[in-house]
Design a protein around this motif. Structure first.
Motif, PDB file in Angstrom:
ATOM      1  N   ALA A  92       0.869  -1.244  -0.091  1.00 58.17           N
ATOM      2  CA  ALA A  92      -0.063  -0.157   0.223  1.00 58.17           C
ATOM      3  C   ALA A  92       0.765   1.212  -0.038  1.00 58.17           C
ATOM      4  N   ILE A  93       1.940   1.298   0.845  1.00 58.83           N
ATOM      5  CA  ILE A  93       2.909   2.441   0.811  1.00 58.83           C
ATOM      6  C   ILE A  93       3.576   2.583  -0.441  1.00 58.83           C
ATOM      7  N   GLU A  94       4.022   1.489  -1.134  1.00 62.90           N
ATOM      8  CA  GLU A  94       4.466   1.518  -2.569  1.00 62.90           C
ATOM      9  C   GLU A  94       3.495   2.273  -3.421  1.00 62.90           C
ATOM     10  N   MET A  95       2.462   1.727  -3.488  1.00 68.18           N
ATOM     11  CA  MET A  95       1.229   2.338  -4.558  1.00 68.18           C
ATOM     12  C   MET A  95       1.185   3.705  -4.285  1.00 68.18           C
ATOM     13  N   LEU A  96       1.078   4.163  -2.978  1.00 69.93           N
ATOM     14  CA  LEU A  96       0.804   5.448  -2.348  1.00 69.93           C
ATOM     15  C   LEU A  96       1.818   6.302  -2.877  1.00 69.93           C
ATOM     16  N   ASP A  97       3.028   5.872  -2.958  1.00 72.79           N
ATOM     17  CA  ASP A  97       4.272   6.622  -3.325  1.00 72.79           C
ATOM     18  C   ASP A  97       3.999   7.739  -4.601  1.00 72.79           C
ATOM     19  N   VAL A 126      10.109   1.427   1.655  1.00 71.49           N
ATOM     20  CA  VAL A 126       9.676   0.129   1.103  1.00 71.49           C
ATOM     21  C   VAL A 126      10.013   0.375  -0.351  1.00 71.49           C
ATOM     22  N   VAL A 127       9.776   1.513  -0.923  1.00 69.98           N
ATOM     23  CA  VAL A 127       9.898   1.812  -2.425  1.00 69.98           C
ATOM     24  C   VAL A 127      11.377   1.620  -3.007  1.00 69.98           C
ATOM     25  N   VAL A 128      12.189   2.419  -1.830  1.00 67.66           N
ATOM     26  CA  VAL A 128      13.606   2.503  -2.444  1.00 67.66           C
ATOM     27  C   VAL A 128      14.379   1.256  -2.107  1.00 67.66           C
ATOM     28  N   ASN A 129      13.902   0.570  -1.052  1.00 67.18           N
ATOM     29  CA  ASN A 129      14.499  -1.041  -0.738  1.00 67.18           C
ATOM     30  C   ASN A 129      14.160  -2.062  -1.829  1.00 67.18           C
ATOM     31  N   ARG A 130      12.887  -1.813  -2.291  1.00 69.23           N
ATOM     32  CA  ARG A 130      12.424  -2.688  -3.616  1.00 69.23           C
ATOM     33  C   ARG A 130      13.420  -2.177  -4.887  1.00 69.23           C
ATOM     34  N   ILE A 131      13.483  -1.250  -5.068  1.00 71.20           N
ATOM     35  CA  ILE A 131      14.397  -0.685  -6.201  1.00 71.20           C
ATOM     36  C   ILE A 131      15.828  -0.992  -6.137  1.00 71.20           C
ATOM     37  N   VAL A 132      16.497  -1.082  -4.925  1.00 70.33           N
ATOM     38  CA  VAL A 132      17.764  -1.654  -4.712  1.00 70.33           C
ATOM     39  C   VAL A 132      17.975  -3.210  -4.871  1.00 70.33           C
ATOM     40  N   GLN A 133      16.965  -3.865  -4.262  1.00 71.52           N
ATOM     41  CA  GLN A 133      16.844  -5.173  -4.124  1.00 71.52           C
ATOM     42  C   GLN A 133      16.937  -5.927  -5.618  1.00 71.52           C
ATOM     43  N   GLU A 134      15.730  -5.026  -6.228  1.00 73.65           N
ATOM     44  CA  GLU A 134      15.611  -5.513  -7.819  1.00 73.65           C
ATOM     45  C   GLU A 134      16.900  -5.332  -8.555  1.00 73.65           C
ATOM     46  N   ALA A 135      17.539  -4.212  -8.397  1.00 70.91           N
ATOM     47  CA  ALA A 135      18.886  -3.978  -9.144  1.00 70.91           C
ATOM     48  C   ALA A 135      19.862  -4.741  -8.737  1.00 70.91           C
ATOM     49  N   ALA A 136      19.904  -5.094  -7.587  1.00 73.14           N
ATOM     50  CA  ALA A 136      20.906  -6.174  -7.083  1.00 73.14           C
ATOM     51  C   ALA A 136      20.955  -7.404  -7.697  1.00 73.14           C
ATOM     52  N   LYS A 137      19.353  -7.977  -7.552  1.00 69.40           N
ATOM     53  CA  LYS A 137      19.154  -9.374  -8.256  1.00 69.40           C
ATOM     54  C   LYS A 137      19.643  -9.165  -9.951  1.00 69.40           C
ATOM     55  N   ARG A 138      19.036  -8.289 -10.473  1.00 65.92           N
ATOM     56  CA  ARG A 138      19.561  -8.058 -12.151  1.00 65.92           C
ATOM     57  C   ARG A 138      21.014  -8.278 -12.243  1.00 65.92           C
TER      58      ARG A 138
END
Length: 165
Positions: A24-29, A140-152
């Motif tokens: 919800a926080i991510e969507m509301l961002d 939560v938005v920034v953490n997901r961005i960083v996690q996805e970039a690291a996975k890629r």
């Protein structure tokens, strides 16, 4: 999936349907950092919309239970003002004094939470905190961005066979 009611510090509110509070926080961002807002589950959610002749959609009404939940959660002082506001002699509408009481409660609700919101949560990594500083995005938005970039990057094999920095 659940509905979440987000009471923004400026007095506005938003409703979002998400799997959990972080989603919800991510969507509301899209509209602001909801980590600095009050986010609570919304059990009853009913809205009626109309398609206008110009093709735009407008809100027609809010279900009674939904309205009550919004008032109790987001606007407790305004809710009390409506209950106590003076009616006109005919009992059809609020008197001038009653309208003034309601306007004062609206002004109070728009500022009641400003300055009292908790500071935004920090991102988990240094890179995330730098992104957060530049964008003002929720952790939560920034953490997901960083996690996805690291996975890629790990999947790409970039740097394979070379010494680490």
């Amino acid at each position: 999936m659940a509905n979440y009611l987000c009471r923004w510090p400026n007095g506005d509110f938003s409703i979002v349907n998400a799997r959990n509070k972080d989603d919800a926080i991510e969507m509301l961002d899209e509209w602001g950092n909801a980590e600095q807002a009050i986010l609570s589950p919304l059990t009853d959610c009913m809205f009626d919309f109309r398609l206008r002749d110009d093709g735009k959609i407008e809100l027609v009404d809010i279900g009674e239970s939904t309205h009550d939940c919004i008032m109790e959660t987001c606007y407790p002082d305004l809710d009390k003002a409506f209950a106590a506001a003076e009616w006109d002699e005919a009992g059809v509408d609020f008197s001038e004094k009653g309208r003034r009481q309601i306007r004062e409660a609206v002004d109070l609700e728009r500022t009641r939470l400003s300055g009292s919101q908790s500071p935004a949560k920090e991102a988990e990594t240094e890179l995330g905190r730098e992104i957060q500083k530049q964008t003002g995005a929720a952790s939560v938005v920034v953490n997901r961005i960083v996690q996805e970039a690291a996975k890629r990057r790990l999947k790409s094999g970039e740097g394979e066979g070379r010494k680490p920095n």
